[in-house]
Design a protein around this motif. Structure first.
Motif, mmCIF file in Angstrom:
data_model
loop_
_atom_site.group_PDB
_atom_site.id
_atom_site.type_symbol
_atom_site.label_atom_id
_atom_site.label_comp_id
_atom_site.label_asym_id
_atom_site.label_seq_id
_atom_site.Cartn_x
_atom_site.Cartn_y
_atom_site.Cartn_z
ATOM 1 N N PHE A 138 0.830 -1.201 0.000
ATOM 2 C CA PHE A 138 0.000 0.000 0.000
ATOM 3 C C PHE A 138 0.868 1.257 0.000
ATOM 4 N N GLY A 139 1.966 1.235 0.758
ATOM 5 C CA GLY A 139 2.873 2.379 0.786
ATOM 6 C C GLY A 139 3.511 2.634 -0.565
ATOM 7 N N ILE A 140 3.921 1.574 -1.251
ATOM 8 C CA ILE A 140 4.514 1.715 -2.587
ATOM 9 C C ILE A 140 3.489 2.279 -3.568
ATOM 10 N N LEU A 141 2.238 1.817 -3.455
ATOM 11 C CA LEU A 141 1.170 2.339 -4.305
ATOM 12 C C LEU A 141 0.952 3.828 -4.058
ATOM 13 N N GLN A 142 1.010 4.240 -2.806
ATOM 14 C CA GLN A 142 0.860 5.647 -2.473
ATOM 15 C C GLN A 142 1.986 6.486 -3.087
ATOM 16 N N VAL A 156 10.122 11.413 -5.709
ATOM 17 C CA VAL A 156 9.575 10.162 -5.207
ATOM 18 C C VAL A 156 10.205 9.004 -5.970
ATOM 19 N N SER A 157 10.755 8.051 -5.237
ATOM 20 C CA SER A 157 11.377 6.889 -5.870
ATOM 21 C C SER A 157 10.677 5.629 -5.370
ATOM 22 N N TYR A 158 9.563 5.301 -6.013
ATOM 23 C CA TYR A 158 8.829 4.114 -5.591
ATOM 24 C C TYR A 158 9.576 2.848 -5.991
ATOM 25 N N THR A 159 10.439 2.931 -7.015
ATOM 26 C CA THR A 159 11.210 1.757 -7.437
ATOM 27 C C THR A 159 12.217 1.360 -6.357
ATOM 28 N N THR A 160 12.871 2.344 -5.759
ATOM 29 C CA THR A 160 13.790 2.057 -4.654
ATOM 30 C C THR A 160 13.047 1.405 -3.503
ATOM 31 N N GLN A 161 11.851 1.909 -3.238
ATOM 32 C CA GLN A 161 11.023 1.351 -2.165
ATOM 33 C C GLN A 161 10.648 -0.089 -2.469
#
Length: 394
Positions: free
Chosen positions: A42-46, A64-69
């Motif tokens: 859910f955090g990555i989706l956010q 924002v780096s969702y890929t790193t996350q």
């Protein structure tokens, strides 16, 4: 004939592997792992939603780096599963390897550390192309080493000398982090320290003495330690209009953004979203409120509470004091992060820069949170009816 023998051998090997897998799966705290994976997903989706929406609204001052996350999440899950196989006694006994290493990395911040823009703490260390936050690794090292310290001194736990040594053990990382200006993380360390001491069986005499000394400590802290902007962050809690365009601006904007989602939220994509400083990190709960509203925020809080409940449940079934202390330390870490972070956005806690577990952006934080969960899984796997199944180490 030889081919039939090879096929039989392969079938036997496959059966053995499947048997081993089912043993591992049976002893795993699947509900705790599922809750943390859902939360991090859910955090990555956010974060992905935030990245898309910031581009659509031409917001350029957010990275924002969702890929790193995502990579940190996958690595963390793998490490957590691996740690669940290893006996936590063996992990704790190796404190003399990882505790000095984590302490050394944290001390390197005084020479090579850097801070975030607009922050007054120096807690990032650049190692080649990546940046890490040593204090996150130090939390894990502290939980394990302090748990082992309590475990090894059970018989003389409340002796004055031992209590003094336990306090020194706790004050070293707390003081080191506080000197670096990361007061939020220092408070988390304090929560871990106090919770582990309390559950460890500290005498009421020491608790009473601490309460008597608390007012004096608060006065000294207020007059001689806290700077003016730190004091103002606390004063704003009682008077929100004290500095609405200065120190109080981030918290004021966060509450506006949180409430703008109303009951159901504006959706993950396509709405008009308010920008809040550090909304991808410390103030991500305000963005959650915008996208999924009160209902989504309530569900998230329930999931985080369930994670805390499962950890405490595992502490109660631990086979010894060491396992219990590890679980209590991890519980205190996650619980303190949740209370401080959500409290910041709601305006009932001062802004002290503490991320929301499994949700806020930060590869180091995500990775170390799953390492902490892995330690709890190890306690669960090697306690009670699960003990000695896939037992690695003594």
């Amino acid at each position: 004939m030889y081919e039939q023998y090879e096929q039989k051998e392969r079938r036997e090997a496959m059966k053995a592997m499947l048997k081993l897998f089912f043993k591992f799966f049976r002893k795993l705290d699947k509900m705790l792992l599922l809750a943390t994976v859902c939360c991090s997903g859910f955090g990555i989706l956010q974060l992905y939603s935030m990245m898309v929406n910031s581009r659509e609204q031409y917001i350029t001052n957010i990275t924002v780096s969702y890929t790193t996350q995502l990579v940190a999440c996958l690595m963390g899950i793998s490490i957590a599963l691996f740690l669940s196989l290893i006996d936590y006694h063996m992990i704790a006994k190796l404190w003399y390897l990882y505790a000095p290493a984590c302490l050394g990395m944290t001390m390197l911040l005084f020479v090579f550390g850097r801070g975030r823009d607009g922050a007054d703490d120096i807690n990032w260390l650049d190692i080649g192309p990546i940046s890490i936050q040593p204090s996150e690794f130090l939390k894990i090292a502290f939980i394990l080493s302090f748990a082992y310290h309590i475990f090894k001194t059970q018989e003389k736990f409340n002796k004055p000398l031992n209590v003094a040594l336990l306090c020194v053990h706790g004050m070293v990382p707390i003081g080191l982090i506080a000197i670096q200006g990361d007061h939020g993380t220092a408070i988390v360390f304090c929560c871990i320290f106090v919770a582990m001491l309390f559950v460890g069986g500290i005498s009421w005499k020491y608790i009473a003495a601490a309460f008597l000394a608390l007012p004096v400590g608060i006065i000294l802290l207020w007059n001689y330690v806290l700077e003016s902007h730190h004091k103002k962050r606390i004063q704003i809690l009682f008077n929100p209009d004290l500095d609405p365009t200065g120190v109080g601006n981030q918290q004021r904007q966060g509450k506006i953004a949180l409430g703008s989602g109303q009951l159901n939220g504006k959706g993950l994509f396509g709405g008009r979203y308010s920008y809040v400083t550090e909304q991808h990190n410390d103030f991500i709960f305000s963005y959650v409120g915008q996208t999924v509203g009160f209902i989504g925020c309530a569900i998230l809080c329930v999931v985080l509470a369930y994670i805390c409940y499962r950890i405490i449940s595992n502490a109660s079934m631990a086979q010894d004091k060491l396992g219990q202390m590890i679980c209590v330390g991890v519980f205190a870490q996650i619980f303190a992060h949740c209370i401080l972070n959500i409290g910041m956005v709601l305006g009932v806690m001062p802004v002290i820069g503490v991320p929301l577990p499994f949700i806020s952006q930060g590869g180091t934080a995500m990775l170390t949170m799953f390492v902490s969960i892995g330690l709890v899984l190890s306690v669960y796997s090697h306690s009670g009816k699960n003990a000695n199944i896939l037992y690695f180490g003594k």
